[in-house]
Design a protein around this motif. Structure first.
Motif, PDB file in Angstrom:
ATOM      1  N   PHE A  72       0.573  -1.331   0.335  1.00 36.37           N
ATOM      2  CA  PHE A  72       0.203   0.044  -0.144  1.00 36.37           C
ATOM      3  C   PHE A  72       0.704   1.243  -0.457  1.00 36.37           C
ATOM      4  CE2 PHE A  72      -1.842   2.774   1.994  1.00 36.37           C
ATOM      5  CZ  PHE A  72      -3.465   3.300   1.801  1.00 36.37           C
ATOM      6  N   PRO A  74       1.474   4.804   1.220  1.00 38.69           N
ATOM      7  CA  PRO A  74       0.819   5.873   1.778  1.00 38.69           C
ATOM      8  C   PRO A  74      -0.102   6.718   1.427  1.00 38.69           C
ATOM      9  CG  PRO A  74       3.619   5.096   2.599  1.00 38.69           C
ATOM     10  CD  PRO A  74       2.796   4.633   1.394  1.00 38.69           C
ATOM     11  N   CYS A 101      -0.900  -2.998  11.495  1.00 38.95           N
ATOM     12  CA  CYS A 101      -2.084  -2.303  10.369  1.00 38.95           C
ATOM     13  C   CYS A 101      -0.912  -1.637   9.547  1.00 38.95           C
ATOM     14  CB  CYS A 101      -2.533  -2.197   9.781  1.00 38.95           C
ATOM     15  SG  CYS A 101      -4.162  -3.708  10.225  1.00 38.95           S
ATOM     16  N   CYS A 102       0.600  -2.067   9.397  1.00 37.21           N
ATOM     17  CA  CYS A 102       1.945  -1.031   9.180  1.00 37.21           C
ATOM     18  C   CYS A 102       2.010  -0.402   7.462  1.00 37.21           C
ATOM     19  CB  CYS A 102       2.978  -1.336   9.896  1.00 37.21           C
ATOM     20  SG  CYS A 102       4.079  -2.713   9.471  1.00 37.21           S
ATOM     21  N   GLY A 103       1.895  -2.097   6.894  1.00 34.55           N
ATOM     22  CA  GLY A 103       2.328  -1.398   5.462  1.00 34.55           C
ATOM     23  C   GLY A 103       4.089  -1.168   5.056  1.00 34.55           C
ATOM     24  N   LEU A 107       4.247   5.423   9.113  1.00 34.30           N
ATOM     25  CA  LEU A 107       2.825   6.405  10.178  1.00 34.30           C
ATOM     26  C   LEU A 107       3.830   5.884  10.959  1.00 34.30           C
ATOM     27  CD1 LEU A 107      -0.629   5.371   9.150  1.00 34.30           C
ATOM     28  CD2 LEU A 107       0.290   6.989   8.966  1.00 34.30           C
ATOM     29  N   ASP A 126       1.750  -6.197  10.846  1.00 33.87           N
ATOM     30  CA  ASP A 126       1.609  -6.765   9.531  1.00 33.87           C
ATOM     31  C   ASP A 126       0.466  -7.827   8.905  1.00 33.87           C
ATOM     32  OD1 ASP A 126       0.369  -4.172   6.542  1.00 33.87           O
ATOM     33  OD2 ASP A 126       0.391  -5.981   6.276  1.00 33.87           O
ATOM     34  N   ILE A 127       0.196  -8.654   8.391  1.00 34.26           N
ATOM     35  CA  ILE A 127      -0.203  -9.734   8.080  1.00 34.26           C
ATOM     36  C   ILE A 127       0.472 -10.211   7.138  1.00 34.26           C
ATOM     37  CG2 ILE A 127      -2.718  -9.091   6.972  1.00 34.26           C
ATOM     38  CD1 ILE A 127      -3.929 -11.749   8.212  1.00 34.26           C
ATOM     39  N   ASP A 128       0.894  -9.049   5.829  1.00 33.51           N
ATOM     40  CA  ASP A 128       0.903  -9.408   5.249  1.00 33.51           C
ATOM     41  C   ASP A 128       2.507  -9.749   4.542  1.00 33.51           C
ATOM     42  OD1 ASP A 128       1.734  -9.671   2.072  1.00 33.51           O
ATOM     43  OD2 ASP A 128      -0.113  -7.895   1.530  1.00 33.51           O
ATOM     44  N   GLY A 149       1.511 -10.936  11.325  1.00 29.86           N
ATOM     45  CA  GLY A 149       0.683 -11.783  11.730  1.00 29.86           C
ATOM     46  C   GLY A 149      -1.353 -10.836  11.985  1.00 29.86           C
ATOM     47  N   ASP A 150      -2.119 -11.578  12.503  1.00 29.95           N
ATOM     48  CA  ASP A 150      -3.766 -10.747  12.373  1.00 29.95           C
ATOM     49  C   ASP A 150      -3.938  -9.870  13.675  1.00 29.95           C
ATOM     50  OD1 ASP A 150      -5.981 -11.001  11.950  1.00 29.95           O
ATOM     51  OD2 ASP A 150      -6.879 -11.994  12.898  1.00 29.95           O
ATOM     52  N   LEU A 151      -3.644  -8.487  13.119  1.00 33.18           N
ATOM     53  CA  LEU A 151      -4.165  -7.421  14.265  1.00 33.18           C
ATOM     54  C   LEU A 151      -2.839  -7.816  15.340  1.00 33.18           C
ATOM     55  CD1 LEU A 151      -7.688  -6.588  14.016  1.00 33.18           C
ATOM     56  CD2 LEU A 151      -5.694  -5.663  12.945  1.00 33.18           C
ATOM     57  N   ASN A 169      -4.356   2.234  10.846  1.00 30.19           N
ATOM     58  CA  ASN A 169      -4.658   2.566   9.195  1.00 30.19           C
ATOM     59  C   ASN A 169      -5.509   1.134   9.026  1.00 30.19           C
ATOM     60  OD1 ASN A 169      -5.457   4.391   7.268  1.00 30.19           O
ATOM     61  ND2 ASN A 169      -3.528   4.607   6.656  1.00 30.19           N
ATOM     62  N   MET A 192      -6.555  -6.781   0.370  1.00 31.96           N
ATOM     63  CA  MET A 192      -6.462  -6.718   1.488  1.00 31.96           C
ATOM     64  C   MET A 192      -5.771  -5.666   2.400  1.00 31.96           C
ATOM     65  SD  MET A 192      -3.566  -8.994   3.379  1.00 31.96           S
ATOM     66  CE  MET A 192      -3.106 -10.428   2.420  1.00 31.96           C
ATOM     67  N   ALA A 193      -5.006  -4.678   1.870  1.00 30.62           N
ATOM     68  CA  ALA A 193      -4.983  -3.216   2.145  1.00 30.62           C
ATOM     69  C   ALA A 193      -6.223  -1.935   2.328  1.00 30.62           C
ATOM     70  CB  ALA A 193      -4.256  -2.983   1.425  1.00 30.62           C
ATOM     71  N   LEU A 203     -12.058  -4.631  10.453  1.00 31.38           N
ATOM     72  CA  LEU A 203     -10.289  -4.116  10.956  1.00 31.38           C
ATOM     73  C   LEU A 203     -10.970  -3.621  11.927  1.00 31.38           C
ATOM     74  CD1 LEU A 203      -8.476  -5.879   9.749  1.00 31.38           C
ATOM     75  CD2 LEU A 203     -10.367  -5.747   8.174  1.00 31.38           C
TER      76      LEU A 203
HETATM   77  C1  LIG Z   1      -4.348   0.865   4.849  1.00 29.84           C
HETATM   78  S1  LIG Z   1      -3.162   0.091   4.477  1.00 29.84           S
HETATM   79  C2  LIG Z   1      -2.478   1.284   5.811  1.00 29.84           C
HETATM   80  C3  LIG Z   1      -0.352   0.604   5.417  1.00 29.84           C
HETATM   81  C4  LIG Z   1       0.058   1.905   5.713  1.00 29.84           C
HETATM   82  N1  LIG Z   1      -0.488   1.444   8.059  1.00 29.84           N
HETATM   83  C5  LIG Z   1      -0.066   3.331   5.345  1.00 29.84           C
HETATM   84  O1  LIG Z   1      -0.764   3.780   6.284  1.00 29.84           O
HETATM   85  O2  LIG Z   1       0.168   3.543   4.088  1.00 29.84           O
HETATM   86  C6  LIG Z   1      -3.936  -1.320   5.465  1.00 29.84           C
HETATM   87  C7  LIG Z   1      -2.875  -1.967   5.829  1.00 29.84           C
HETATM   88  O3  LIG Z   1      -2.996  -3.408   6.912  1.00 29.84           O
HETATM   89  C8  LIG Z   1      -2.960  -5.004   6.357  1.00 29.84           C
HETATM   90  N2  LIG Z   1      -3.658  -5.722   7.316  1.00 29.84           N
HETATM   91  C9  LIG Z   1      -5.163  -5.971   6.196  1.00 29.84           C
HETATM   92  N3  LIG Z   1      -5.621  -6.768   6.822  1.00 29.84           N
HETATM   93  C10 LIG Z   1      -5.149  -6.937   8.427  1.00 29.84           C
HETATM   94  C11 LIG Z   1      -5.124  -7.695   9.555  1.00 29.84           C
HETATM   95  N4  LIG Z   1      -6.093  -8.850   9.729  1.00 29.84           N
HETATM   96  N5  LIG Z   1      -3.520  -7.567  10.508  1.00 29.84           N
HETATM   97  C12 LIG Z   1      -3.065  -7.121   9.828  1.00 29.84           C
HETATM   98  N6  LIG Z   1      -2.287  -6.342   9.532  1.00 29.84           N
HETATM   99  C13 LIG Z   1      -3.661  -5.921   8.054  1.00 29.84           C
HETATM  100  C14 LIG Z   1      -2.618  -4.673   5.640  1.00 29.84           C
HETATM  101  O4  LIG Z   1      -1.961  -5.570   4.973  1.00 29.84           O
HETATM  102  C15 LIG Z   1      -2.232  -3.281   4.878  1.00 29.84           C
HETATM  103  O5  LIG Z   1      -0.772  -3.181   4.481  1.00 29.84           O
END
Ligand SMILES: C[S@@+](CC[C@H](N)C(=O)[O-])C[C@H]1O[C@@H](n2cnc3c(N)ncnc32)[C@H](O)[C@@H]1O
Length: 268
Positions: A72, A74, A101-103, A107, A126-128, A149-151, A169, A192-193, A203
């Motif tokens: 994703f 920013p 969800c750091c991408g 941030l 992040d999960i990805d 991992g998941d959240l 985010n 998923m982003a 989420l």
């Molecule tokens: C909108 S993007 C934000 C990325 C970054 N924080 C930014 O602002 O540029 C959302 C991020 O959430 C991650 N994500 C989605 N589902 C998730 C989950 N269940 N657990 C952790 N991360 C997740 C995605 O892989 C993606 O990188």
């Protein structure tokens, strides 16, 4: 460069619908090591690949953040999350920052840089796996670990009840609107982003539900939302036992929902 000049590249980019064609031409020319590479970059840009993925970086709050295919990009509007976190840090000490969800990690990196890297610890997750690898590179300079991992499942238990600032985010586009996103996002960023489920807040809801157990007393969760999600986001924060507040920036066209764990409650 011999085969191309800036005016010709600008014209091609403008014809493809790039609003800032002149700037993009300059950046692509600067990024290409040869005419062949420039031809390839230009073709991918005209086909819709985000400029940032071609350059390999994006400027966010004055910092060059590495981004790559599948991560994703920013958005400048997310600067409001950082502004709000800095405002909170001005009135209450911040020792632990988590970027969930750091991408790319933009941030957390921006916040820690502006707070002063020695004043707080930063953890990201992040999960990805593609995002995790990208964030690890970006955060190496400040020494922040990035978990996958998941959240909250990704975080070490030692952080429970200790997080002062929880940036999240989370994806917040309602599933039914994904098809209407610009092709750059829809076709080049991972679903998923972007996809936040039926109302866009799946989420965010799960994050708010888990946050009271991870926030320090007086700590805050900051979630970016759409302006039409304000009532639902307020309700889900309040329903999780957090004190909800909405911050809006018309200039950035950004909205942030803040949920503070009251100082007197015990972690759930
Ligand atoms: C909108 S993007 C934000 C990325 C970054 N924080 C930014 O602002 O540029 C959302 C991020 O959430 C991650 N994500 C989605 N589902 C998730 C989950 N269940 N657990 C952790 N991360 C997740 C995605 O892989 C993606 O990188």
């Amino acid at each position: 460069m011999t085969a191309f000049d800036t005016a010709d590249i600008t014209r091609q980019l403008r014809a493809a619908g790039c609003v800032f064609a002149e700037d993009e031409a300059r950046l692509l020319i600067g990024a290409a090591a040869s005419d062949t590479e420039l031809t390839a970059l230009l073709a991918r840009r005209i086909a819709g690949t985000p400029l940032e993925h071609l350059l390999g970086w994006v400027q966010f709050r004055g910092i060059r953040i590495g981004v790559r295919d599948g991560v994703f990009v920013p958005r400048q509007r997310s600067a409001l999350l950082v502004d709000e976190a800095l405002g909170l840090a001005a009135v209450r000490p911040v020792r632990t920052v988590v970027d969930l969800c750091c991408g790319s990690g933009a941030l957390g990196l921006a916040l820690l840089t502006e707070l002063g890297t020695r004043s707080a610890e930063l953890v990201a997750a992040d999960i990805d796996p593609v995002a995790v690898a990208c964030a690890r590179e970006n955060l190496a300079a400040v020494g922040g670990p990035v978990y996958r991992g998941d959240l909250f499942d990704a975080l070490p238990d030692t952080l429970r009840g200790r997080i002062d600032i929880l940036l999240a985010n989370t994806p917040y586009v309602p599933s039914s609107l994904i098809a209407r996103l610009p092709p750059e996002a829809r076709d080049h960023e991972p679903p998923m982003a972007l996809d936040g489920g039926p109302d866009g807040l799946d989420l965010a809801r799960r994050t708010a539900a888990g946050a009271p157990g991870w926030l320090a007393p007086g700590g805050s969760l900051l979630i970016e939302i759409g302006v039409d999600q304000i009532p639902a986001a307020t309700e889900l924060l309040t329903g999780s036992g957090l004190v909800a507040r909405i911050v809006r920036s018309p200039d950035l066209d950004a909205t942030v929902a803040v949920g503070r764990r009251p100082a007197a409650t015990s972690a759930r």
